[in-house]
Design a protein around this motif. Structure first.
Motif, short mmCIF file in Angstrom:
data_model
loop_
_atom_site.label_atom_id
_atom_site.label_comp_id
_atom_site.label_asym_id
_atom_site.label_seq_id
_atom_site.Cartn_x
_atom_site.Cartn_y
_atom_site.Cartn_z
N ASP A 1 0.86 -1.18 0.00
CA ASP A 1 0.00 0.00 0.00
C ASP A 1 0.91 1.23 0.00
OD1 ASP A 1 -2.21 1.65 0.09
OD2 ASP A 1 -2.53 1.40 2.23
N ALA A 2 1.77 1.30 -1.01
CA ALA A 2 2.75 2.37 -1.13
C ALA A 2 3.18 2.50 -2.59
CB ALA A 2 3.96 2.08 -0.26
N CYS A 3 3.53 3.70 -2.95
CA CYS A 3 3.97 4.01 -4.30
C CYS A 3 5.46 4.29 -4.29
CB CYS A 3 3.18 5.25 -4.75
SG CYS A 3 3.88 6.12 -6.13
N ARG A 4 6.16 3.93 -5.34
CA ARG A 4 7.61 4.16 -5.42
C ARG A 4 7.96 5.63 -5.32
NH1 ARG A 4 10.01 -0.52 -6.60
NH2 ARG A 4 8.89 -2.02 -7.85
N GLN A 5 7.10 6.51 -5.78
CA GLN A 5 7.37 7.94 -5.75
C GLN A 5 6.77 8.61 -4.52
OE1 GLN A 5 9.30 9.63 -7.85
NE2 GLN A 5 8.97 11.54 -6.76
N CYS A 6 5.54 8.28 -4.18
CA CYS A 6 4.78 9.00 -3.15
C CYS A 6 4.87 8.38 -1.76
CB CYS A 6 3.32 9.10 -3.57
SG CYS A 6 3.05 9.79 -5.22
N PHE A 7 5.65 7.30 -1.58
CA PHE A 7 5.66 6.59 -0.30
C PHE A 7 6.11 7.46 0.87
CE2 PHE A 7 10.10 6.06 -1.39
CZ PHE A 7 10.75 6.04 -0.16
N THR A 8 6.89 8.50 0.60
CA THR A 8 7.41 9.35 1.69
C THR A 8 6.29 10.06 2.44
OG1 THR A 8 7.78 11.17 0.15
CG2 THR A 8 9.64 9.71 0.60
N PHE A 9 5.10 10.16 1.82
CA PHE A 9 3.97 10.80 2.47
C PHE A 9 3.16 9.81 3.33
CE2 PHE A 9 4.92 13.40 -1.21
CZ PHE A 9 4.99 14.66 -0.64
N TYR B 1 -2.94 3.96 -0.84
CA TYR B 1 -3.99 3.97 -1.85
C TYR B 1 -5.36 3.88 -1.22
CZ TYR B 1 -0.22 3.03 -5.07
OH TYR B 1 0.94 3.12 -5.79
N GLN B 2 -6.33 4.35 -1.95
CA GLN B 2 -7.72 4.18 -1.60
C GLN B 2 -8.28 3.22 -2.63
OE1 GLN B 2 -9.84 7.86 -1.84
NE2 GLN B 2 -11.68 7.03 -0.89
N GLU C 1 1.46 -2.04 -13.01
CA GLU C 1 2.20 -1.36 -14.07
C GLU C 1 2.55 0.07 -13.73
OE1 GLU C 1 -0.04 -1.83 -17.66
OE2 GLU C 1 -0.23 -3.99 -17.33
N GLY C 2 1.66 0.81 -13.08
CA GLY C 2 1.94 2.18 -12.71
C GLY C 2 1.84 3.16 -13.85
N LYS C 3 1.99 4.44 -13.51
CA LYS C 3 1.96 5.52 -14.49
C LYS C 3 3.05 6.51 -14.13
CE LYS C 3 -3.03 5.37 -15.04
NZ LYS C 3 -4.27 6.04 -14.77
N ALA C 4 3.81 6.92 -15.13
CA ALA C 4 4.89 7.89 -14.93
C ALA C 4 5.78 7.41 -13.77
CB ALA C 4 4.33 9.28 -14.70
N SER C 5 6.01 8.26 -12.78
CA SER C 5 6.87 7.85 -11.67
C SER C 5 6.08 7.25 -10.52
CB SER C 5 7.68 9.05 -11.17
OG SER C 5 6.79 10.06 -10.70
N CYS C 6 4.76 7.30 -10.59
CA CYS C 6 3.91 6.74 -9.54
C CYS C 6 3.63 5.27 -9.90
CB CYS C 6 2.61 7.52 -9.43
SG CYS C 6 1.53 6.95 -8.11
N ILE D 1 -6.47 4.22 -6.04
CA ILE D 1 -6.24 5.65 -6.28
C ILE D 1 -5.16 6.11 -5.31
CG2 ILE D 1 -7.25 7.95 -6.32
CD1 ILE D 1 -10.00 6.54 -6.71
N CYS D 2 -4.06 6.64 -5.85
CA CYS D 2 -2.98 7.14 -5.01
C CYS D 2 -3.51 8.34 -4.23
CB CYS D 2 -1.77 7.53 -5.87
SG CYS D 2 -0.39 8.19 -4.90
N ARG D 3 -3.35 8.31 -2.91
CA ARG D 3 -3.85 9.39 -2.06
C ARG D 3 -3.00 10.66 -2.13
NH1 ARG D 3 -7.45 7.42 2.19
NH2 ARG D 3 -7.52 5.17 2.13
N VAL D 4 -1.86 10.60 -2.81
CA VAL D 4 -1.01 11.78 -2.94
C VAL D 4 -1.19 12.42 -4.31
CG1 VAL D 4 1.36 12.66 -2.92
CG2 VAL D 4 0.67 10.92 -1.27
N CYS D 5 -0.89 11.67 -5.38
CA CYS D 5 -0.92 12.27 -6.72
C CYS D 5 -2.24 12.07 -7.44
CB CYS D 5 0.24 11.75 -7.56
SG CYS D 5 0.12 10.02 -8.00
N GLY D 6 -3.09 11.18 -6.93
CA GLY D 6 -4.41 10.98 -7.53
C GLY D 6 -4.46 10.05 -8.72
N ASN D 7 -3.34 9.41 -9.08
CA ASN D 7 -3.37 8.47 -10.20
C ASN D 7 -4.31 7.31 -9.89
OD1 ASN D 7 -1.65 9.81 -11.91
ND2 ASN D 7 0.14 8.62 -11.37
#
Length: 148
Positions: free
Chosen positions: A80-88, A92-93, A115-120, A100-106
């Protein structure tokens, strides 16, 4: 005096907002346990749906992960963490067959959530499939400890 009351009111509103944000910032999760492996009963997880689970490690840290059954019936698992946004530390929701990433909204459809999108990109978590059960090795949780 009126200015003082206004400042107190504003402070209370900010504190309530911060408390709401902290409460809603992380996922509700179903607790699972295990020593060398964690066995999760997924018999009730329908195709196109996901659930968030948490494992508490030896240091007492709650490590969250998502198990999802794709529309093809195949199980998928990620932290339940993203490679880019995990620091927050927000994760996910799970809404309507998507993460849905709770930081960037992807948004990630369950069928393509690894698979992910961009850096998220959701952080992968390997598992073994067994009838009605997913088996995860606790060593993976030690590796993913830094994400939380």
């Amino acid at each position: 005096m009126r200015s003082f009351r206004l400042k107190i009111f504003a402070g209370l509103v900010l504190a309530a907002g911060a408390a709401l944000l902290a409460f809603s910032a992380t996922s509700n999760c179903l607790a699972v346990t295990g020593i060398d492996t964690v066995n999760v009963n997924i018999a009730s997880l329908r195709p196109g749906h996901a659930a968030t689970f948490c494992y508490t490690d030896d240091a007492g840290k709650k490590l969250r992960f998502v198990l999802a059954r794709g529309t093809d019936g195949k199980m998928r698992s990620v932290f339940d963490a993203c490679r880019q946004c995990f620091t927050f530390h927000r994760g996910y929701q799970v809404v309507g067959g998507e993460l849905i990433c709770r930081v960037c909204g992807n948004h990630y459809r369950i069928d393509r959530m690894t698979e992910g999108k961009a850096s998220c990109v959701p952080v992968s978590l390997s598992h073994e499939d067994a009838p009605g059960t997913v088996i995860l090795k606790t060593a993976q949780f030690r590796t993913g400890h830094a994400l939380f």
